[in-house]
Design a protein around this motif. Structure first.
Motif, short mmCIF file in Angstrom:
data_model
loop_
_atom_site.label_atom_id
_atom_site.label_comp_id
_atom_site.label_asym_id
_atom_site.label_seq_id
_atom_site.Cartn_x
_atom_site.Cartn_y
_atom_site.Cartn_z
N GLN A 1 0.85 -1.21 0.00
CA GLN A 1 0.00 0.00 0.00
C GLN A 1 0.88 1.25 0.00
OE1 GLN A 1 -3.76 0.01 1.93
NE2 GLN A 1 -3.36 1.89 3.05
N TYR A 2 1.65 1.45 1.04
CA TYR A 2 2.67 2.51 1.13
C TYR A 2 3.40 2.45 2.46
CZ TYR A 2 -1.49 4.72 3.22
OH TYR A 2 -2.63 4.95 3.94
N ARG A 3 2.78 1.77 3.47
CA ARG A 3 3.43 1.75 4.79
C ARG A 3 4.04 0.36 5.02
NH1 ARG A 3 2.10 5.69 8.06
NH2 ARG A 3 -0.09 5.87 7.48
N SER B 1 0.94 2.63 -5.68
CA SER B 1 0.16 3.74 -6.26
C SER B 1 -0.72 4.35 -5.17
CB SER B 1 -0.69 3.27 -7.45
OG SER B 1 -1.46 2.17 -7.11
N SER B 2 -0.95 5.66 -5.26
CA SER B 2 -1.64 6.38 -4.18
C SER B 2 -3.11 6.03 -3.98
CB SER B 2 -1.53 7.89 -4.40
OG SER B 2 -0.21 8.29 -4.34
N PRO B 3 -3.89 5.85 -5.05
CA PRO B 3 -5.32 5.61 -4.78
C PRO B 3 -5.52 4.32 -3.98
CG PRO B 3 -4.94 6.15 -7.09
CD PRO B 3 -3.59 5.89 -6.47
N LEU B 4 -6.19 4.45 -2.86
CA LEU B 4 -6.34 3.33 -1.94
C LEU B 4 -7.07 2.15 -2.57
CD1 LEU B 4 -7.47 4.95 1.42
CD2 LEU B 4 -5.26 3.93 0.89
N GLY B 5 -6.56 0.97 -2.30
CA GLY B 5 -7.26 -0.26 -2.66
C GLY B 5 -6.99 -0.75 -4.07
N PHE C 1 -2.56 -4.16 2.82
CA PHE C 1 -3.52 -3.04 2.78
C PHE C 1 -3.88 -2.66 4.22
CE2 PHE C 1 -7.29 -5.59 3.81
CZ PHE C 1 -6.83 -6.86 3.49
N GLY C 2 -4.37 -1.43 4.38
CA GLY C 2 -4.74 -0.97 5.71
C GLY C 2 -6.22 -1.21 6.00
N ASP C 3 -6.59 -1.00 7.26
CA ASP C 3 -8.00 -1.14 7.64
C ASP C 3 -8.86 -0.13 6.88
OD1 ASP C 3 -6.21 0.14 9.91
OD2 ASP C 3 -8.03 1.34 9.77
N GLY C 4 -8.28 1.04 6.60
CA GLY C 4 -9.04 2.05 5.83
C GLY C 4 -9.25 1.61 4.40
N ALA C 5 -8.22 1.06 3.78
CA ALA C 5 -8.34 0.59 2.40
C ALA C 5 -9.38 -0.52 2.29
CB ALA C 5 -6.99 0.11 1.89
N ALA D 1 -7.51 5.25 9.86
CA ALA D 1 -7.36 5.58 8.44
C ALA D 1 -7.27 7.12 8.41
CB ALA D 1 -8.53 5.09 7.64
N ILE D 2 -6.09 7.65 8.40
CA ILE D 2 -5.80 9.06 8.73
C ILE D 2 -6.52 9.38 10.04
CG2 ILE D 2 -5.48 11.41 7.90
CD1 ILE D 2 -5.73 10.58 5.09
N SER D 3 -7.54 10.28 10.01
CA SER D 3 -8.17 10.66 11.28
C SER D 3 -9.41 9.82 11.61
CB SER D 3 -8.57 12.14 11.20
OG SER D 3 -9.34 12.34 10.04
N TYR E 1 -0.77 -0.80 16.04
CA TYR E 1 -1.17 0.58 16.35
C TYR E 1 -0.26 1.53 15.57
CZ TYR E 1 -2.46 4.78 18.90
OH TYR E 1 -2.91 6.03 19.21
N ARG E 2 -0.88 2.50 14.88
CA ARG E 2 -0.08 3.45 14.10
C ARG E 2 0.49 4.50 15.07
NH1 ARG E 2 -3.33 7.36 11.01
NH2 ARG E 2 -2.52 8.79 12.56
N VAL E 3 1.75 4.37 15.40
CA VAL E 3 2.34 5.23 16.42
C VAL E 3 2.58 6.65 15.90
CG1 VAL E 3 4.38 5.55 17.88
CG2 VAL E 3 3.37 3.27 17.64
N HIS F 1 2.23 10.00 13.09
CA HIS F 1 1.13 10.64 12.37
C HIS F 1 0.88 9.84 11.10
CE1 HIS F 1 1.63 14.01 15.07
NE2 HIS F 1 2.88 14.17 14.68
N HIS F 2 -0.29 10.04 10.48
CA HIS F 2 -0.56 9.29 9.25
C HIS F 2 0.55 9.53 8.22
CE1 HIS F 2 -2.52 7.80 5.66
NE2 HIS F 2 -2.28 8.98 5.11
N SER F 3 0.91 10.79 8.05
CA SER F 3 1.98 11.17 7.13
C SER F 3 2.44 12.56 7.55
CB SER F 3 1.47 11.21 5.69
OG SER F 3 0.59 12.31 5.53
#
Ligand SMILES: Cc1ncc(C[n+]2csc(CCOP(=O)(O)OP(=O)(O)O)c2C)c(N)n1
Length: 454
Positions: free
Chosen positions: A164-166, A213-217, A244-248, A278-280, A339-341, A343-345
């Motif tokens: 995904q990116y992380r 790639s940036s677009p999620l999923g 993939f993340g929980d947000g994706a 998923a960010i905020s 746990y995402r310790v 910031h998102h980015s």
């Protein structure tokens, strides 16, 4: 992965409920062992003619084979026990059940830990370099190092990775150098993406890692498609892993990917990094069911939930998933809890939506690095001296690489119009010519000396 006593009870209760649903007395169930209950429940599904009980009968609709009942009952997320979380180590790095300790040799274990430390230094320095305006963007991986290294160490280098990116730890473990990764973040002339992507959008054909790639999923159905192609090659002995993340997982693409993976019997491991946000958007606003794992059995994927802060547990989970998916051409879903310790980015300030106490709670006892380090210390493979020496070397590597990356020229501007088409179409040729004329006319407005020339 033997069932633990607690987990056995959870399962037993679930089986009892299932048994009640098909009208069998619970005393019958109590008399049976777990294995017998499983066999018996399976037999009721495969031999419907024997399943009649108290008027219950297995229906054979094309869309479902299930017992008829006279009592109306809606099912919801509380109808089932939560899917348990598999772990191998406790928070002090002690093995809970010796049978579960993977037989990894000393060199492998040390390489795993060193990569985790290297990753955390890379995160720290590149994050700061964004803050100083040297790169445009960055995302840290703090708290998820165990998922990266535990999973990467369980795969074959031939397996194809969609990330995904992380997941930069997976790239590092596979052998991508800090130099290659930093060049990408700086978008210099040695970045394989030629500066056309945002930082952290790594990719490596050599290491079988599809460019992010940036677009999620988007990577999810693509990964399943690649796995389908692998399945068509006899004795391929390769699988695909998709992170993939929980947000994706809230994207429509996720559902399409799960369903295609199951119905087309694809050798793919779908690995969800559930880091709580998923960010905020916290997971409490993201879904109402039992996380992402509960979607697996619902759609026909073999599913396991694992402690993502426990590197050894993730290693075992992915190793078992790989063996299974390659041997059977069946997809596996793994939900790794973490746990995402950070910031998102660098575009996010998480203090706007979570408390410092919450972060501290997760960094204190649940640090994947700390747990893994303690494990190595218990084994006599690591100590304070080796920690200090490696920490310095890992940090120095990133600082040196960053200074070198900064000095390298940017790619030739013409690269931005190349590579998409095998032969450049006339409209792009026209734009290239216009740009050349424009730059000749106004050279003082463009830092062309910082870019590679023809
Ligand atoms: C289709 C799409 N929608 C929204 C975004 C903006 N966006 C970027 S990251 C992100 C959160 C993703 O969260 P998660 O999948 O849990 O991964 P995490 O960042 O927690 O690792 C969002 C909404 C995007 N990149 N693509």
């Amino acid at each position: 992965m033997a069932l633990k006593t607690g987990a056995s009870f959870v399962k037993l209760n679930a089986f009892r409920r299932a048994a009640r649903a098909i009208d069998v007395k619970s005393s019958d169930v109590r008399k049976r062992s777990i294995t017998n209950i499983v066999k018996w429940l399976l037999s009721t599904r495969t031999r419907p003619e024997t399943a009649q009980n108290g008027g219950g009968k297995i229906a054979k609709f094309p869309g479902a084979r299930a017992p008829y009942v006279s009592e109306m009952k809606f099912f919801n997320e509380t109808s089932y026990e939560p899917i348990p979380i598999y772990r191998v180590m406790d928070n002090n790095g002690q093995i809970i059940d010796k049978n579960e300790e993977p037989n990894l040799d000393k060199a492998t274990l040390i390489n795993m830990y060193k990569t985790m430390v290297q990753l955390s230094h890379m995160d720290k320095i590149l994050y700061e370099s964004q803050r100083q305006g040297r790169i445009s963007f960055y995302m840290t991986n703090y708290g998820e190092e165990g998922i990266h290294i535990g999973s990467a160490s369980a795969l074959s280098p031939k397996d194809l990775v969609f990330s995904q990116y992380r997941e930069v730890g997976v790239f590092l473990y596979r052998g991508m150098t800090v130099t290659e990764l930093v060049n990408q973040c700086y978008g210099n002339c040695e970045d394989p993406g030629k500066g056309r992507q945002m930082p952290v959008h790594y990719g490596s054909k050599h290491h079988n890692m599809v460019t992010i790639s940036s677009p999620l999923g988007t990577q999810m159905p693509q990964a399943v498609g690649a796995a389908y192609a692998y399945k068509r090659v006899p004795n391929n002995d390769r699988c695909v892993i998709c992170y993939f993340g929980d947000g994706a997982a809230s994207e429509g693409d996720a559902h399409a990917a799960f369903n295609f993976a199951a119905t087309l019997d694809c050798p793919v491991i779908m690995l969800c990094r559930n880091n709580g946000y998923a960010i905020s958007t916290p997971t409490s606003e993201q879904y109402r069911g039992d996380g992402i794992a509960s979607r697996g059995p619902a759609l026909g994927l073999h599913t396991l939930r694992v402690d993502g802060t426990d590197t050894l547990a993730v290693h075992n989970a992915v190793k078992r998933a790989r063996d299974f998916t390659v041997a059977n051409n069946k997809p596996v879903l793994i939900e790794a809890m973490a746990y995402r310790v950070g910031h998102h980015s660098t575009s996010d300030d998480s203090s706007a939506y979570r408390s410092v106490e919450e972060i501290q709670k997760w960094t204190k006892d649940e640090s994947p690095l700390q747990k893994f380090k303690l494990y190595l210390e218990h084994k006599g493979y690591w100590d304070a001296e080796t920690e200090k020496a490696w920490s310095k070397e890992a940090r120095d590597t990133v600082v040196r690489t960053m200074q070198e990356a900064e000095k390298k020229k940017k790619p030739n501007w013409k690269e931005m119009l190349e590579d998409v088409y095998y032969e450049m179409p006339p409209r792009l040729q026209k734009q290239m010519k216009q740009m050349e004329e424009h730059l000749k006319k106004y050279p003082e407005h463009y830092p062309l000396n910082q870019h590679e020339s023809d």
